[in-house]
Design a protein around this motif. Structure first.
Motif, PDB file in Angstrom:
ATOM      1  N   LYS A  13       0.824  -1.221   0.000  1.00 32.89           N
ATOM      2  CA  LYS A  13       0.000   0.000   0.000  1.00 32.89           C
ATOM      3  C   LYS A  13       0.848   1.257   0.000  1.00 32.89           C
ATOM      4  O   LYS A  13       0.455   2.273  -0.555  1.00 32.89           O
ATOM      5  CB  LYS A  13      -0.927   0.026   1.216  1.00 32.89           C
ATOM      6  CG  LYS A  13      -2.201  -0.750   1.046  1.00 32.89           C
ATOM      7  CD  LYS A  13      -3.161  -0.446   2.185  1.00 32.89           C
ATOM      8  CE  LYS A  13      -2.993  -1.463   3.272  1.00 32.89           C
ATOM      9  NZ  LYS A  13      -4.010  -1.413   4.324  1.00 32.89           N
ATOM     10  N   GLU A  14       2.012   1.196   0.630  1.00 35.60           N
ATOM     11  CA  GLU A  14       2.882   2.362   0.708  1.00 35.60           C
ATOM     12  C   GLU A  14       3.408   2.815  -0.649  1.00 35.60           C
ATOM     13  O   GLU A  14       3.753   3.982  -0.814  1.00 35.60           O
ATOM     14  CB  GLU A  14       4.090   2.060   1.617  1.00 35.60           C
ATOM     15  CG  GLU A  14       3.743   1.929   3.071  1.00 35.60           C
ATOM     16  CD  GLU A  14       4.940   1.509   3.918  1.00 35.60           C
ATOM     17  OE1 GLU A  14       4.750   1.372   5.139  1.00 35.60           O
ATOM     18  OE2 GLU A  14       6.053   1.308   3.372  1.00 35.60           O
ATOM     19  N   VAL A  15       3.463   1.916  -1.629  1.00 34.54           N
ATOM     20  CA  VAL A  15       4.111   2.274  -2.900  1.00 34.54           C
ATOM     21  C   VAL A  15       3.204   2.236  -4.131  1.00 34.54           C
ATOM     22  O   VAL A  15       3.543   2.803  -5.158  1.00 34.54           O
ATOM     23  CB  VAL A  15       5.365   1.403  -3.165  1.00 34.54           C
ATOM     24  CG1 VAL A  15       6.400   1.607  -2.070  1.00 34.54           C
ATOM     25  CG2 VAL A  15       5.014  -0.068  -3.328  1.00 34.54           C
ATOM     26  N   ILE A  16       2.057   1.575  -4.071  1.00 32.64           N
ATOM     27  CA  ILE A  16       1.223   1.381  -5.265  1.00 32.64           C
ATOM     28  C   ILE A  16       0.280   2.560  -5.484  1.00 32.64           C
ATOM     29  O   ILE A  16      -0.428   2.990  -4.582  1.00 32.64           O
ATOM     30  CB  ILE A  16       0.415   0.068  -5.166  1.00 32.64           C
ATOM     31  CG1 ILE A  16       1.358  -1.133  -5.126  1.00 32.64           C
ATOM     32  CG2 ILE A  16      -0.555  -0.067  -6.337  1.00 32.64           C
ATOM     33  CD1 ILE A  16       0.674  -2.461  -4.850  1.00 32.64           C
ATOM     34  N   LYS A  17       0.261   3.038  -6.732  1.00 30.89           N
ATOM     35  CA  LYS A  17      -0.662   4.087  -7.192  1.00 30.89           C
ATOM     36  C   LYS A  17      -1.625   3.461  -8.218  1.00 30.89           C
ATOM     37  O   LYS A  17      -1.348   2.394  -8.768  1.00 30.89           O
ATOM     38  CB  LYS A  17       0.115   5.234  -7.835  1.00 30.89           C
ATOM     39  CG  LYS A  17       1.184   5.856  -6.943  1.00 30.89           C
ATOM     40  CD  LYS A  17       0.588   6.796  -5.925  1.00 30.89           C
ATOM     41  CE  LYS A  17       1.628   7.546  -5.136  1.00 30.89           C
ATOM     42  NZ  LYS A  17       2.156   6.883  -3.983  1.00 30.89           N
ATOM     43  N   PRO A  18      -2.738   4.149  -8.532  1.00 35.86           N
ATOM     44  CA  PRO A  18      -3.777   3.557  -9.381  1.00 35.86           C
ATOM     45  C   PRO A  18      -3.350   3.070 -10.773  1.00 35.86           C
ATOM     46  O   PRO A  18      -3.951   2.138 -11.303  1.00 35.86           O
ATOM     47  CB  PRO A  18      -4.814   4.676  -9.507  1.00 35.86           C
ATOM     48  CG  PRO A  18      -4.656   5.453  -8.246  1.00 35.86           C
ATOM     49  CD  PRO A  18      -3.185   5.426  -7.950  1.00 35.86           C
ATOM     50  N   ASN A  19      -2.339   3.648 -11.390  1.00 36.80           N
ATOM     51  CA  ASN A  19      -1.950   3.213 -12.728  1.00 36.80           C
ATOM     52  C   ASN A  19      -0.691   2.357 -12.753  1.00 36.80           C
ATOM     53  O   ASN A  19      -0.184   2.032 -13.827  1.00 36.80           O
ATOM     54  CB  ASN A  19      -1.764   4.427 -13.644  1.00 36.80           C
ATOM     55  CG  ASN A  19      -3.088   5.084 -13.963  1.00 36.80           C
ATOM     56  OD1 ASN A  19      -4.071   4.404 -14.248  1.00 36.80           O
ATOM     57  ND2 ASN A  19      -3.135   6.393 -13.871  1.00 36.80           N
ATOM     58  N   ASP A  20      -0.180   1.977 -11.598  1.00 37.69           N
ATOM     59  CA  ASP A  20       1.038   1.178 -11.542  1.00 37.69           C
ATOM     60  C   ASP A  20       0.808  -0.246 -12.042  1.00 37.69           C
ATOM     61  O   ASP A  20      -0.269  -0.815 -11.858  1.00 37.69           O
ATOM     62  CB  ASP A  20       1.562   1.109 -10.102  1.00 37.69           C
ATOM     63  CG  ASP A  20       2.186   2.411  -9.639  1.00 37.69           C
ATOM     64  OD1 ASP A  20       2.623   3.210 -10.487  1.00 37.69           O
ATOM     65  OD2 ASP A  20       2.239   2.620  -8.410  1.00 37.69           O
TER      66      ASP A  20
END
Length: 183
Positions: A13-20
């Motif tokens: 959760k700390e690193v994932i963004k919606p378009n990753d």
């Protein structure tokens, strides 16, 4: 304190963004795929068992989410990546409530990790939850611990998170994070 599985989700959760671009390397019953699909629209999930694909597809449908489901081993992940991987998760061992003779193989897992590390973006993470409650799991854990200990620290950081005073071989969590390049 959090279990290895719960902490694995925090690390992602700390690193994932919606378009990753993200990967569930061991689809299983779809819990991690569903978790990733809630964070990103670009999920690839792998498993060699048709039952895993069916279970995961159903969970995604019920949640009205999508993911790219691949009925093949995670060692083939490299052909779906293009230097753009942000995060991945493995839950090693066998599919719960199924044929316990179908297990993850250390050589295949290492091939997948190596492919992912080549495509991992800076600060991207590969999280591996290792279950060693069966003989093959103990062997796999030992092989993976030896492997990740040799990953070059100049390029990656490796975390080993585990409880050491619990019975029945609790899972351990390994996290490989790609370092930012030096300027």
């Amino acid at each position: 304190m959090k279990t290895a599985l719960h902490y694995s989700h925090d690390l992602l959760k700390e690193v994932i963004k919606p378009n990753d671009i993200v990967v569930d390397a061991t689809m299983g019953n779809g819990k991690d795929t569903l978790f990733l699909a809630r964070l990103s629209r670009n999920v690839h999930a792998f498993d060699i068992q048709e039952m895993a694909l069916t279970n995961t597809s159903q969970k995604l449908k019920e949640a009205r989410l999508n993911a790219n489901l691949h009925l093949e081993g995670h060692q083939h992940v490299g052909k779906y990546l293009n230097n753009n991987l942000k995060a991945a998760i493995f839950n090693l061992g066998y599919l719960p409530n199924s044929d316990k003779s179908i297990i993850t193989i250390p050589d295949n897992t290492i091939r997948a990790i190596e492919a992912m590390m080549k495509h991992l973006l800076p600060t991207g993470r590969i999280v591996i939850v290792v279950y060693s409650g069966h003989l093959e799991g103990i062997i796999e854990k030992d092989i993976l611990l030896e492997y990740v200990a040799k990953i070059p620290q100049e390029q990656f950081q490796v975390l080993n998170y585990q409880f050491i005073n619990q019975r029945n071989n609790p899972p351990i969590l390994l996290c490989i994070e790609k370092r930012r390049p030096l300027k």
